[in-house]
Design a protein around this motif. Structure first.
Motif, PDB file in Angstrom:
ATOM      1  N   LYS A   3       2.345  -0.023 -12.133  1.00  0.00           N
ATOM      2  CA  LYS A   3       3.373  -0.834 -11.485  1.00  0.00           C
ATOM      3  C   LYS A   3       3.297  -0.690  -9.973  1.00  0.00           C
ATOM      4  N   LEU A   4       2.946   0.514  -9.500  1.00  0.00           N
ATOM      5  CA  LEU A   4       2.796   0.707  -8.065  1.00  0.00           C
ATOM      6  C   LEU A   4       1.731  -0.207  -7.514  1.00  0.00           C
ATOM      7  N   THR A  98       8.823  -2.495   3.328  1.00  0.00           N
ATOM      8  CA  THR A  98       9.217  -1.320   2.566  1.00  0.00           C
ATOM      9  C   THR A  98       8.944  -1.552   1.088  1.00  0.00           C
ATOM     10  N   THR A  99       8.887  -0.463   0.341  1.00  0.00           N
ATOM     11  CA  THR A  99       8.673  -0.538  -1.098  1.00  0.00           C
ATOM     12  C   THR A  99       9.748   0.240  -1.828  1.00  0.00           C
ATOM     13  N   SER A 100      10.039  -0.169  -3.034  1.00  0.00           N
ATOM     14  CA  SER A 100      11.025   0.547  -3.839  1.00  0.00           C
ATOM     15  C   SER A 100      10.438   1.806  -4.459  1.00  0.00           C
ATOM     16  N   GLY A 103       8.228   7.451  -1.396  1.00  0.00           N
ATOM     17  CA  GLY A 103       7.094   8.178  -0.848  1.00  0.00           C
ATOM     18  C   GLY A 103       5.849   7.356  -0.605  1.00  0.00           C
ATOM     19  N   VAL A 104       5.948   6.033  -0.685  1.00  0.00           N
ATOM     20  CA  VAL A 104       4.783   5.171  -0.458  1.00  0.00           C
ATOM     21  C   VAL A 104       5.063   4.263   0.737  1.00  0.00           C
ATOM     22  N   GLY A 144       0.869   8.012   1.808  1.00  0.00           N
ATOM     23  CA  GLY A 144       1.911   8.802   1.182  1.00  0.00           C
ATOM     24  C   GLY A 144       1.458   9.306  -0.160  1.00  0.00           C
ATOM     25  N   LEU A 145       2.244   9.054  -1.194  1.00  0.00           N
ATOM     26  CA  LEU A 145       1.893   9.536  -2.527  1.00  0.00           C
ATOM     27  C   LEU A 145       0.664   8.850  -3.094  1.00  0.00           C
ATOM     28  N   ALA A 146       0.323   7.674  -2.580  1.00  0.00           N
ATOM     29  CA  ALA A 146      -0.858   6.948  -3.045  1.00  0.00           C
ATOM     30  C   ALA A 146      -1.551   6.302  -1.851  1.00  0.00           C
TER      31      ALA A 146
END
Length: 218
Positions: A3-4, A98-100, A103-104, A144-146
């Motif tokens: 989903k990301l 921005t993303t929901s 951390g990304v 960030g996380l990805a």
């Protein structure tokens, strides 16, 4: 995590707004004022949706610089007796995104390396229009996380329909438009073909004479 990736490919869709129609005889189109430059700027937010994931951008614009980009063709080229009038435009910029996904972070660059961006406008009931994104015309990078790299329109130009409304200023509304994308990256970055939907409204203003409006007629 899939989903990301899909949500991020939705952001790539932001650079891909274009006119398209099939199966019908196109009406005569005239874009006015002939020879005037224009800016296309986002009003409100651009929204990217894939599954349960939503991303938004608050700033997006294609503005005139030098040369013929973002300029209505001079007469008689601002008229097409049997179809749309197309105008080369500068690649739109995107910021405030921005993303929901916690951390990304996301950054976008657009380019015309593999072909021009164009705005096509078609008279009709309703009138239609939009932008064309060339092959690889939007590159999205996450951190960030990805840490992923997503390329929009990876195999060729992409067309995305929108509705045109004459006004002060005139506007182009894109709703649920699909755009293909591919992704590469390391850990937590699935690869392969993806798609998402994009919605946004752009207002077009006359920068040659702000008292006039960019309009589409027959």
């Amino acid at each position: 995590m899939s989903k990301l990736l899909v949500s991020l490919t939705g952001l790539a869709a932001a650079g891909a707004l274009t006119f398209g129609a099939t199966g019908t005889q196109a009406a005569s189109t005239t874009v006015l004022p002939a020879g005037h430059s224009f800016a296309a700027k986002l009003t409100g937010k651009a929204t990217f949706v894939a599954g349960s994931t939503t991303m938004t951008c608050t700033v997006s614009a294609s503005v005139p610089t030098s040369g013929a980009n973002n300029t209505v063709p001079a007469a008689p080229d601002n008229h097409n007796a049997a179809g749309p009038v197309s105008v080369p435009v500068n690649p739109p910029t995107f910021s405030g995104c921005t993303t929901s996904i916690f951390g990304v972070n996301v950054t976008i660059t657009s380019n015309a390396t593999n072909g021009p961006w164009t705005l096509s406008l078609q008279n009709g009931t309703p009138a239609t229009g939009g932008f064309t994104i060339p092959k690889g015309g939007v590159i999205l990078k996450t951190s960030g996380l990805a840490s992923c790299t997503i390329t929009a329109s990876p195999t060729g130009p992409t067309t995305v329909n929108g509705g045109w409304t004459n006004g002060a200023p005139s506007s182009l509304a894109i709703a649920g438009a699909p755009v293909p994308a591919t992704a590469t990256g390391g850990f937590l970055c699935p690869t392969g073909n993806q798609s998402a939907t994009f919605s946004a409204t752009y207002q077009l203003t006359d920068t040659t004479d702000p008292a006039q409006q960019i309009t589409v007629t027959g």
